[in-house]
Design a protein around this motif. Structure first.
Motif, PDB file in Angstrom:
ATOM      1  N   GLN A 185       0.811  -1.217   0.000  1.00 43.55           N
ATOM      2  CA  GLN A 185       0.000   0.000   0.000  1.00 43.55           C
ATOM      3  C   GLN A 185       0.849   1.274   0.000  1.00 43.55           C
ATOM      4  OE1 GLN A 185      -2.828   0.313   3.278  1.00 43.55           O
ATOM      5  NE2 GLN A 185      -4.350   1.057   1.819  1.00 43.55           N
ATOM      6  N   ILE A 186       1.889   1.300   0.813  1.00 46.53           N
ATOM      7  CA  ILE A 186       2.736   2.498   0.897  1.00 46.53           C
ATOM      8  C   ILE A 186       3.427   2.764  -0.436  1.00 46.53           C
ATOM      9  CG2 ILE A 186       4.780   3.504   1.993  1.00 46.53           C
ATOM     10  CD1 ILE A 186       3.966   1.980   4.559  1.00 46.53           C
ATOM     11  N   LEU A 187       3.970   1.698  -1.039  1.00 45.66           N
ATOM     12  CA  LEU A 187       4.666   1.826  -2.320  1.00 45.66           C
ATOM     13  C   LEU A 187       3.751   2.408  -3.390  1.00 45.66           C
ATOM     14  CD1 LEU A 187       7.044   1.183  -4.295  1.00 45.66           C
ATOM     15  CD2 LEU A 187       5.992  -1.082  -4.577  1.00 45.66           C
ATOM     16  N   TYR A 188       2.557   1.811  -3.539  1.00 45.64           N
ATOM     17  CA  TYR A 188       1.646   2.257  -4.592  1.00 45.64           C
ATOM     18  C   TYR A 188       1.051   3.630  -4.302  1.00 45.64           C
ATOM     19  CZ  TYR A 188       1.916  -2.291  -6.859  1.00 45.64           C
ATOM     20  OH  TYR A 188       2.353  -3.409  -7.532  1.00 45.64           O
ATOM     21  N   THR A 189       0.854   3.939  -3.041  1.00 48.17           N
ATOM     22  CA  THR A 189       0.346   5.276  -2.679  1.00 48.17           C
ATOM     23  C   THR A 189       1.359   6.348  -3.058  1.00 48.17           C
ATOM     24  OG1 THR A 189      -0.957   4.358  -0.847  1.00 48.17           O
ATOM     25  CG2 THR A 189      -0.512   6.719  -0.796  1.00 48.17           C
ATOM     26  N   GLU A 190       2.644   6.081  -2.762  1.00 49.16           N
ATOM     27  CA  GLU A 190       3.699   7.033  -3.130  1.00 49.16           C
ATOM     28  C   GLU A 190       3.772   7.210  -4.643  1.00 49.16           C
ATOM     29  OE1 GLU A 190       7.230   5.482  -1.342  1.00 49.16           O
ATOM     30  OE2 GLU A 190       6.779   6.304   0.654  1.00 49.16           O
ATOM     31  N   LYS A 191       3.688   6.085  -5.368  1.00 51.54           N
ATOM     32  CA  LYS A 191       3.726   6.156  -6.837  1.00 51.54           C
ATOM     33  C   LYS A 191       2.530   6.919  -7.376  1.00 51.54           C
ATOM     34  CE  LYS A 191       6.410   2.050  -8.105  1.00 51.54           C
ATOM     35  NZ  LYS A 191       6.416   0.805  -8.898  1.00 51.54           N
ATOM     36  N   TYR A 192       1.361   6.674  -6.789  1.00 48.20           N
ATOM     37  CA  TYR A 192       0.137   7.351  -7.226  1.00 48.20           C
ATOM     38  C   TYR A 192       0.282   8.865  -7.091  1.00 48.20           C
ATOM     39  CZ  TYR A 192      -4.624   9.178  -7.041  1.00 48.20           C
ATOM     40  OH  TYR A 192      -5.755   9.929  -7.243  1.00 48.20           O
ATOM     41  N   HIS A 193       0.736   9.323  -5.930  1.00 48.10           N
ATOM     42  CA  HIS A 193       0.855  10.764  -5.709  1.00 48.10           C
ATOM     43  C   HIS A 193       1.941  11.377  -6.588  1.00 48.10           C
ATOM     44  CE1 HIS A 193      -2.137  11.165  -2.619  1.00 48.10           C
ATOM     45  NE2 HIS A 193      -1.602  10.171  -1.917  1.00 48.10           N
ATOM     46  N   LYS A 194       3.007  10.618  -6.819  1.00 46.23           N
ATOM     47  CA  LYS A 194       4.086  11.109  -7.681  1.00 46.23           C
ATOM     48  C   LYS A 194       3.590  11.309  -9.118  1.00 46.23           C
ATOM     49  CE  LYS A 194       8.869  10.123  -8.980  1.00 46.23           C
ATOM     50  NZ  LYS A 194      10.010   9.180  -8.854  1.00 46.23           N
ATOM     51  N   VAL A 195       2.857  10.313  -9.629  1.00 49.52           N
ATOM     52  CA  VAL A 195       2.313  10.407 -10.994  1.00 49.52           C
ATOM     53  C   VAL A 195       1.274  11.514 -11.075  1.00 49.52           C
ATOM     54  CG1 VAL A 195       0.942   9.212 -12.748  1.00 49.52           C
ATOM     55  CG2 VAL A 195       2.785   7.998 -11.583  1.00 49.52           C
ATOM     56  N   LYS A 196       0.413  11.601 -10.070  1.00 51.66           N
ATOM     57  CA  LYS A 196      -0.632  12.625 -10.059  1.00 51.66           C
ATOM     58  C   LYS A 196      -0.020  14.021 -10.070  1.00 51.66           C
ATOM     59  CE  LYS A 196      -4.916  13.896  -7.695  1.00 51.66           C
ATOM     60  NZ  LYS A 196      -5.788  13.653  -6.520  1.00 51.66           N
ATOM     61  N   ASP A 197       1.007  14.237  -9.252  1.00 53.69           N
ATOM     62  CA  ASP A 197       1.682  15.542  -9.209  1.00 53.69           C
ATOM     63  C   ASP A 197       2.360  15.848 -10.538  1.00 53.69           C
ATOM     64  OD1 ASP A 197       0.856  15.844  -6.620  1.00 53.69           O
ATOM     65  OD2 ASP A 197       2.770  15.258  -5.715  1.00 53.69           O
ATOM     66  N   SER A 198       2.986  14.828 -11.156  1.00 57.79           N
ATOM     67  CA  SER A 198       3.668  15.018 -12.446  1.00 57.79           C
ATOM     68  C   SER A 198       2.673  15.414 -13.531  1.00 57.79           C
ATOM     69  CB  SER A 198       4.404  13.739 -12.856  1.00 57.79           C
ATOM     70  OG  SER A 198       5.409  13.424 -11.935  1.00 57.79           O
ATOM     71  N   LEU A 199       1.527  14.754 -13.540  1.00 55.52           N
ATOM     72  CA  LEU A 199       0.503  15.060 -14.546  1.00 55.52           C
ATOM     73  C   LEU A 199      -0.078  16.455 -14.326  1.00 55.52           C
ATOM     74  CD1 LEU A 199      -1.385  11.632 -14.778  1.00 55.52           C
ATOM     75  CD2 LEU A 199       0.235  12.597 -16.434  1.00 55.52           C
ATOM     76  N   TYR A 200      -0.199  16.845 -13.069  1.00 56.57           N
ATOM     77  CA  TYR A 200      -0.705  18.183 -12.751  1.00 56.57           C
ATOM     78  C   TYR A 200       0.271  19.250 -13.253  1.00 56.57           C
ATOM     79  CZ  TYR A 200      -2.150  22.257 -10.045  1.00 56.57           C
ATOM     80  OH  TYR A 200      -2.536  23.522  -9.670  1.00 56.57           O
ATOM     81  N   GLU A 201       1.578  19.006 -13.014  1.00 56.26           N
ATOM     82  CA  GLU A 201       2.589  19.959 -13.480  1.00 56.26           C
ATOM     83  C   GLU A 201       2.634  20.026 -14.995  1.00 56.26           C
ATOM     84  OE1 GLU A 201       4.369  22.094 -11.699  1.00 56.26           O
ATOM     85  OE2 GLU A 201       3.309  21.354  -9.912  1.00 56.26           O
ATOM     86  N   LEU A 202       2.459  18.863 -15.638  1.00 54.91           N
ATOM     87  CA  LEU A 202       2.442  18.809 -17.096  1.00 54.91           C
ATOM     88  C   LEU A 202       1.260  19.579 -17.659  1.00 54.91           C
ATOM     89  CD1 LEU A 202       3.821  17.507 -19.603  1.00 54.91           C
ATOM     90  CD2 LEU A 202       2.242  15.592 -19.349  1.00 54.91           C
ATOM     91  N   GLU A 203       0.104  19.431 -16.986  1.00 53.63           N
ATOM     92  CA  GLU A 203      -1.105  20.126 -17.408  1.00 53.63           C
ATOM     93  C   GLU A 203      -0.942  21.641 -17.268  1.00 53.63           C
ATOM     94  OE1 GLU A 203      -5.483  20.191 -15.615  1.00 53.63           O
ATOM     95  OE2 GLU A 203      -4.948  18.194 -16.343  1.00 53.63           O
ATOM     96  N   LYS A 204      -0.305  22.068 -16.189  1.00 54.58           N
ATOM     97  CA  LYS A 204      -0.062  23.499 -15.984  1.00 54.58           C
ATOM     98  C   LYS A 204       0.863  24.066 -17.052  1.00 54.58           C
ATOM     99  CE  LYS A 204       1.428  24.014 -11.792  1.00 54.58           C
ATOM    100  NZ  LYS A 204       1.901  24.723 -10.585  1.00 54.58           N
TER     101      LYS A 204
END
Length: 223
Positions: free
Chosen positions: A202-221
């Protein structure tokens, strides 16, 4: 902007462009959950398709457009939880004798029929058959995003059947394919499902999820 363009196109009497703009408005309104407004535009589409048929529009495209309309309406009513209406529209598409000539749409319709059945009837035998047939078609035509989508919904269904082991296997396969084919939305969705349901990692995938989500948000901006 699309609505303004539609007003201009209406004056030009170009049925094809009016149809395309109307469809885009309906889909966009559904995406932002403006359901009553979306339905107003969806309801214009049959009339526009009938007009295109009168204008001798490409027959192959007409068949595809009708199937897409039924599928979109099915999706709309699944999302608004009117499962009997969703079944009515999807069944109408699947009853067309030419539906198998459009395998990508055929697989999507089977997938959505299964999704609707999960919410409304939960007939295991029918749902299994629909999901597996949809996946098989997508694999035969190598529809990569469709395969990922099938893996995700199969996993979600298996969770409802308390089969966590096989659900996680499908989510993990969807995650691997999403990375391989750079499918960002599916990547985010598969990571979210893994972070919630894979208790050991759970910890591993949660960290990956937030990392990808933040990257996509920055890309969108940036765009």
């Amino acid at each position: 902007q699309t609505i303004r363009a539609l007003n201009i196109l209406s004056k030009l009497k170009n049925t094809q462009l009016i149809y395309e703009a109307t469809l885009r408005i309906a889909l966009n309104l559904k995406d932002i959950k403006e359901y009553s407004e979306a339905l107003k535009y969806y309801n214009k589409i049959p009339g526009l398709l009938n007009q295109l048929e009168k204008e001798k529009y490409n027959p192959d495209r007409m068949k595809r457009s009708w199937l897409s309309y039924y599928n979109n309406m099915g999706n709309f009513y699944i999302e608004t939880k009117d499962y009997s209406k969703a079944k009515e529209y999807i069944s109408k598409a699947l009853s067309q004798e030419y539906v198998e000539n459009y395998p990508k749409l055929h697989a999507m319709l089977l997938n959505n029929y299964a999704k609707n059945s999960i919410y409304s009837s939960n007939n295991k035998q029918i749902i299994d058959s629909l999901l597996n047939t949809s996946l098989k078609i997508r694999e035969e035509i190598d529809h990569k995003q469709g395969i990922i989508g099938s893996k995700i919904i199969i996993g979600e269904y298996l969770l409802t059947q308390k089969d966590t082991l096989h659900a996680l296997r499908n989510f993990n396969e969807a995650y691997i394919l999403s990375v391989k084919y750079h499918s960002n939305y599916d990547l985010l969705q598969s990571l979210e499902l893994l972070s919630v349901n894979d208790k050991e990692n759970q910890i591993l995938y949660t960290e990956k999820y937030h990392k990808v989500k933040d990257s996509l948000y920055e890309l969108e901006k940036a765009t």
